[in-house]
Design a protein around this motif. Structure first.
Motif, mmCIF file in Angstrom:
data_model
loop_
_atom_site.group_PDB
_atom_site.id
_atom_site.type_symbol
_atom_site.label_atom_id
_atom_site.label_comp_id
_atom_site.label_asym_id
_atom_site.label_seq_id
_atom_site.Cartn_x
_atom_site.Cartn_y
_atom_site.Cartn_z
ATOM 1 N N ALA B 360 -59.696 25.961 -39.197
ATOM 2 C CA ALA B 360 -60.041 26.601 -40.465
ATOM 3 C C ALA B 360 -61.176 27.715 -39.944
ATOM 4 O O ALA B 360 -61.010 28.836 -40.128
ATOM 5 C CB ALA B 360 -60.619 25.991 -41.446
ATOM 6 N N ALA B 361 -61.939 27.262 -39.048
ATOM 7 C CA ALA B 361 -63.062 28.216 -38.631
ATOM 8 C C ALA B 361 -62.562 29.062 -37.744
ATOM 9 O O ALA B 361 -63.209 30.132 -37.612
ATOM 10 C CB ALA B 361 -64.376 27.226 -38.038
ATOM 11 N N VAL B 362 -61.778 28.728 -36.841
ATOM 12 C CA VAL B 362 -61.379 29.568 -35.913
ATOM 13 C C VAL B 362 -60.182 30.561 -36.549
ATOM 14 O O VAL B 362 -60.247 31.868 -36.076
ATOM 15 C CB VAL B 362 -60.415 28.830 -34.698
ATOM 16 C CG1 VAL B 362 -59.658 29.799 -33.893
ATOM 17 C CG2 VAL B 362 -61.135 27.994 -33.799
ATOM 18 N N ALA B 363 -59.552 30.033 -37.774
ATOM 19 C CA ALA B 363 -58.822 31.104 -38.357
ATOM 20 C C ALA B 363 -59.727 32.273 -38.677
ATOM 21 O O ALA B 363 -59.367 33.395 -38.875
ATOM 22 C CB ALA B 363 -57.991 30.425 -39.450
ATOM 23 N N VAL B 364 -60.725 31.864 -39.522
ATOM 24 C CA VAL B 364 -61.927 32.900 -40.019
ATOM 25 C C VAL B 364 -62.484 33.767 -38.844
ATOM 26 O O VAL B 364 -62.343 34.887 -39.219
ATOM 27 C CB VAL B 364 -62.831 31.926 -40.915
ATOM 28 C CG1 VAL B 364 -63.691 33.044 -41.599
ATOM 29 C CG2 VAL B 364 -62.153 31.577 -41.896
ATOM 30 N N PHE B 365 -62.638 33.180 -37.708
ATOM 31 C CA PHE B 365 -63.048 33.980 -36.669
ATOM 32 C C PHE B 365 -62.081 34.985 -36.205
ATOM 33 O O PHE B 365 -62.485 36.162 -35.984
ATOM 34 C CB PHE B 365 -63.353 32.801 -35.539
ATOM 35 C CG PHE B 365 -63.780 33.798 -34.344
ATOM 36 C CD1 PHE B 365 -65.048 34.065 -34.135
ATOM 37 C CD2 PHE B 365 -62.974 33.682 -33.276
ATOM 38 C CE1 PHE B 365 -65.320 34.589 -32.718
ATOM 39 C CE2 PHE B 365 -63.427 34.136 -32.015
ATOM 40 C CZ PHE B 365 -64.790 34.794 -31.779
ATOM 41 N N ALA B 366 -60.789 34.412 -36.354
ATOM 42 C CA ALA B 366 -59.738 35.515 -35.864
ATOM 43 C C ALA B 366 -59.676 36.653 -37.105
ATOM 44 O O ALA B 366 -59.366 37.720 -36.434
ATOM 45 C CB ALA B 366 -58.382 34.717 -35.881
ATOM 46 N N LEU B 367 -59.907 36.309 -38.214
ATOM 47 C CA LEU B 367 -59.605 37.022 -39.216
ATOM 48 C C LEU B 367 -60.633 38.278 -39.224
ATOM 49 O O LEU B 367 -60.534 39.398 -39.218
ATOM 50 C CB LEU B 367 -59.849 36.641 -40.517
ATOM 51 C CG LEU B 367 -60.236 37.393 -41.855
ATOM 52 C CD1 LEU B 367 -58.736 38.137 -42.119
ATOM 53 C CD2 LEU B 367 -60.477 36.756 -43.020
#
Lengths: 310, 470
Positions: B360-367
């Motif tokens: 989840a945190a990596v997804a937000v980082f990517a966003l």
């Protein structure tokens, strides 16, 4: 629905060294279709983006019903806009595109059904928008603009890519929206698209307003009470008419443009002088001619100067 | 309130692009199925059950050279360690006194010992270790009362200070006790080199119920060829190799750590990163961002809603995959006879929840990176370079450990520390690499590093999104 005027006051915007807007000022008021016309690069799209709060103005302001767009809680309920009909995710269905927009404005699926029906896209609504024709995308964009049942509507070049049937439909549709006391602002780079539909035109060039008047006034000004005379003896006819007090300009090989004299009086003068003539026609300018008169020196991007016969 | 409606709108956007919802489902499936690939390689080898297990069921190293007599009741033994050296200078070379519960591998014990580089200590039952306050002490003493053992140290053999008192439950009345020497392999770079330690002991003094028989020497466990003892005029010279300590991953070659079963996270991460980046870059690509920002002009909230939806979706999908995959695969591979390092339920749960949170945190980082960079290719490349690539490198077994540790300490993949299910014992030197399942940071500290990167990227994205003309 309360009335809402789209007010644009003194907008200035520079992108690097390019001045996009140089004091753009006009209103689009409820109950009429306001045409927003100018050549490409005149600042129409920039003005619309600033109205929507997408770009920030260096100076001046834009308001919808007296409020800046960015201060509106559910802005699509105040101003419906279509900037770019192709601004869709190609994998998302038209219906779902409207659904997320509706949800963002606190509206439900029923409103989506209504507008999709209204623009005639119900059959294609569940298909991926990537497969839509440009005309279908325009209809979808108009449906999106209508979602919030807004008192003001703003469309950027809505006729682009529409088939003739669609153009006729859209003209009638926009007139009907104005008939419901909505403010309708429609941009176009082709004045002819607005003829018979716009009540009022704002003509722009180089980032500022060149003319802001009703369509009737604009055409009258461009027509200039000119009468065209077709005659086999233009030199004699011109001499007779000038002697009688008219202003005469040659229009083509056997035609003359005559000012400052009514058609009946021209006929009398020519008959009295024994000059033959075959036709007397009061000249009525088209909206397009009026536009070219106004924007002649405001066009920034034109391929080559073309000969214009008056 | 307008926030739930914004969330609802962003959720509709997400679920209505089949590739995105499908991508996250595929990511979950990859986590669920990926251990199959690992098993296809090593599943046939069943030597793993040869691991020596200690009293708590964890794998241990239990080999040392033992010079012993029988103690049939309570008693005490005192000795001076006059010298300790090893061929390669291993800091954890050990020489001292030991009471062993029995000859079987993994038996309970208590020992007081001198080390080559870590002072004087009392250790028992492999996992437990306590240092003496007097690191320079050379006199050692063990006292047994029933199943209680007291370890003491002294600099001069006169004044004693207690290091620890421990209990060895179920200790038989008659046990073997005496001197021991052992020496683990010297850790060098990504490998180890075997080492042998030799210690000079003074003559041991015993009190209590000791059998009168002479001191006998013998190797316990493996490494037998290198140990030995010779009585000298005033004591013994004893040499030995091996260790009395919890086993590390490297000591038990054919074994799995529970964290290994989450290796599918790597593939899932690639998919998540691409999907998360595209959710924003496609808005720029198709000009949809103008529709989004004209529908909701408060841009910070739009970004927050997107982040919430992405984080929620990836966390839910990730958690669904890990809570099923981990117990299922643990059962399956144990059924195949493969030894798995034990991990308590709380640790497994932390690995499951933590892995979902990392995704989840990596997804937000990517966003956030996608918002700043706007172009899909550029943004995906940047996110892959900062998350997937360090992950891949950290898992390469032959990468120098300092580099692997730097990657898992200072890059966003520090978050993978949540997947560590092995315990890193300070009293054991080994090759502790991420590839072996050991991370340099504590689980939630590693996750905090990842969250730091994510927060930083979000802050930049927010500033850029607010200032930029859309």
């Amino acid at each position: 629905m309360s009335d809402a005027t789209i007010e644009v006051a003194g907008l200035r915007k520079r992108y690097g060294s390019t001045t996009a807007l140089d004091g753009m000022t006009f209103d689009a008021v409820p109950g009429r279709v306001t045409g927003f016309v100018g050549p490409n690069g005149a600042g129409k799209s920039t003005t619309m983006r600033i109205i929507l709060g997408l770009h920030s103005a260096d100076a001046g302001q834009a308001r919808i019903g007296g409020r800046p767009y960015r201060s509106l809680r559910y802005p699509l309920r105040s101003l419906g806009a279509l900037l770019d009909a192709s601004a869709l995710h190609p994998a998302r269905s038209g219906r779902n595109h409207l659904l997320w927009l509706a949800q963002s404005q606190g509206l439900g699926r029923r409103r989506v059904d209504e507008v999709i029906e209204l623009v005639g896209l119900a059959a294609a609504g569940r298909r991926a928008a990537g497969g839509y024709s440009l005309g279908m995308r325009q209809r979808l964009g108009i449906a999106a603009a209508l979602l919030g049942d807004p008192p003001a509507i703003m469309l950027d070049e809505p006729f682009n890519g529409m088939d003739p049937e669609g153009i006729v439909w859209l003209r009638g549709f926009l007139r009907a929206l104005a008939g419901e006391r909505r403010a309708v602002l429609v941009s176009s780079h082709l004045m002819s698209e607005l003829q018979g539909m716009a009540d009022h035109v704002v003509v722009v060039g180089r980032g500022r307003v060149i003319a802001d008047s009703s369509v009737a006034d604009l055409i009258a000004a461009a027509s200039g009470d000119r009468v065209l005379v077709r005659t086999g003896a233009p030199r004699e006819a011109a001499a007779a008419l000038v002697a009688a007090g008219a202003e005469v300009t040659p229009a083509s090989q056997n035609r003359l443009g005559v000012r400052a004299m009514a058609a009946e009086r021209i006929a009398e003068v020519l008959a009295a002088g024994g000059v033959p003539f075959s036709e007397l026609a009061p000249h009525r300018a088209t909206l397009e001619e009026a536009y070219f008169d106004l924007t002649g020196d405001a066009v920034e991007y034109r391929a080559a100067p073309t000969e214009v016969t008056p | 309130m307008t926030w739930p409606r914004l969330l609802q709108a962003e959720w509709t956007k997400f679920r209505s692009v089949r590739g995105w919802a499908g991508g996250i489902a595929v990511a979950a499936l990859l986590m669920l199925l990926f251990p199959v690939v690992g098993l296809a390689g090593g599943g046939g080898d069943k030597q793993a059950s040869a691991a020596t297990l200690g009293p708590d069921g964890e794998p241990v190293s239990d080999s040392y050279f033992f010079v012993h007599r029988v103690l049939a009741g309570d008693g005490q033994i005192t000795v001076e360690v006059k010298g300790l050296a090893s061929e390669r200078g291993t800091p954890w070379a050990k020489a001292g006194l030991i009471i062993s519960a029995g000859p079987e591998p993994g038996a309970r014990y208590a020992a007081v010992l001198v080390t080559a580089g870590h002072g004087v200590r009392m250790q028992h039952d492999y996992r437990y270790d306590r240092a003496s306050s007097d690191a320079a002490a050379r006199w050692l003493r063990l006292t047994r009362r029933a199943d209680t053992i007291i370890g003491e140290a002294s600099a001069d053999g006169q004044s004693w200070s207690r290091i620890d008192t421990v209990r060895l439950p179920g200790l038989a009345t008659t046990v073997r006790a005496g001197l021991f020497v052992t020496c683990p392999d010297r850790v060098q770079g990504i490998g180890t080199a075997s080492d042998t330690a030799t210690a000079e002991f003074g003559t041991p003094r015993v009190m209590g119920d000791w059998s009168p028989a002479a001191w006998a020497g013998g190797q316990v466990g493996a490494y037998g060829a290198r140990g030995g003892f010779t009585p000298s005029a005033n004591g013994f010279t004893v040499s030995g190799a091996g260790d009395l300590a919890p086993a590390t991953r490297g000591d038990v070659p054919v074994a799995a750590a529970a964290g290994d079963l989450l290796l599918g996270t790597f593939l899932a991460l690639i998919v998540v990163v691409v999907v998360a980046t595209l959710t924003i870059t496609t808005e720029y690509r198709y000009g949809l961002i103008r529709g989004t920002l004209s529908a909701r002009p408060r841009r910070g909230r739009v970004l927050a809603a997107k982040a919430t939806v992405l984080a929620g979706v990836t966390f839910a999908a990730g958690l669904g995959a890990t809570v099923v995959a981990l117990p299922l695969w643990l059962r399956l591979i144990r059924g195949l006879g493969i030894f798995v390092f034990p991990a308590p339920p709380g640790v497994l749960l932390r690995a499951e929840v933590g892995t979902a949170a990392v995704l989840a945190a990596v997804a937000v980082f990517a966003l956030a990176l996608g918002t700043v960079l706007r172009r899909s290719a550029t943004a995906v490349t940047a996110v892959v370079a900062t998350t997937v690539l360090p992950y891949l490198l950290a898992l390469v077994p032959f990468l120098p450990p300092p580099m692997a540790q730097w990657l898992t300490r200072f890059t966003p993949v520090a978050g993978l520390a949540v997947q560590q299910t092995l315990i890193r014992y300070p009293q054991v030197d080994s090759v502790y690499t991420p590839a072996d399942g050991y991370y340099p940071l504590a689980p939630w500290a590693g996750f905090a590093v990842l969250c730091g990167y994510t927060a930083l990227a979000l802050a930049v994205a927010l500033i850029v999104l607010r200032r930029r003309d859309a």
